[in-house]
Motif scaffolding. Structure first.
Motif: not given
Length: 167
Positions: A24-28
């Motif tokens: 549902s989201g992200n990692i940077q």
């Protein structure tokens, strides 16, 4: 959380998480040190109620990142120290793992120190900075990253609503 949970987190990254409905989201992240790079990946968040741990996992092919958050009780905004996987009892704490396929082998890294900040819990978002150590040759990376837009789903024990981990 026992050392086994760390092994499971690193194992999930090593297995190469497939995209599924829990993302549902992200990692940077970006890193410097023995190597330099940046990475942005879709992520998923899973809450394990019996162990009180939130796992944020993102992977694409042989590259992956994992963040484990061990709150004192339930997930809440705040600052958590990053600890190595040998620290299995202190709470609150967090841990970070990173892996990628190099020229000849898969290289894995685990956290030594740093901090994680949970900024919001609906949706789950925050940032981390940590020093990671290679499991292969002991080289180190300085890593900074953010995670955002995550909604936790239950990953073990009885199924619960995603927001049941939040005070």
């Amino acid at each position: 959380m026992r050392f086994t949970a760390w092994a499971l987190l690193i194992g999930a990254i090593a297995a190469g998480c497939r995209e599924d409905s829990t993302q549902s989201g992200n990692i940077q992240i970006s890193w410097t040190g023995a190597d330099t790079g940046t990475l942005t990946l879709p992520a998923r968040a899973e809450w394990c109620a019996p162990d009180r741990v939130l796992e944020v996992i993102a992977a694409s092919g042989d590259t992956g990142v994992g963040l484990a958050i061990f709150p004192a009780d339930s997930l809440a905004p705040g600052l958590l120290p990053v600890r190595p996987p040998t620290d299995t009892t202190s709470r609150p704490r967090s841990g970070v793992a990173l892996r990628w396929f190099g020229e000849t082998l898969v290289t894995g890294f685990y956290s030594l120190s740093g901090s994680t900040t949970v900024a919001t819990v609906k949706p789950i978002a925050g940032k981390f900075q940590t020093t990671l150590k290679s499991v292969v040759d002991g080289t180190q990376l300085n890593v900074t990253g953010t995670f955002s837009g995550l909604a936790a789903v239950s990953s073990c024990g009885a199924r619960s609503r995603p927001d049941s981990v939040i005070r």
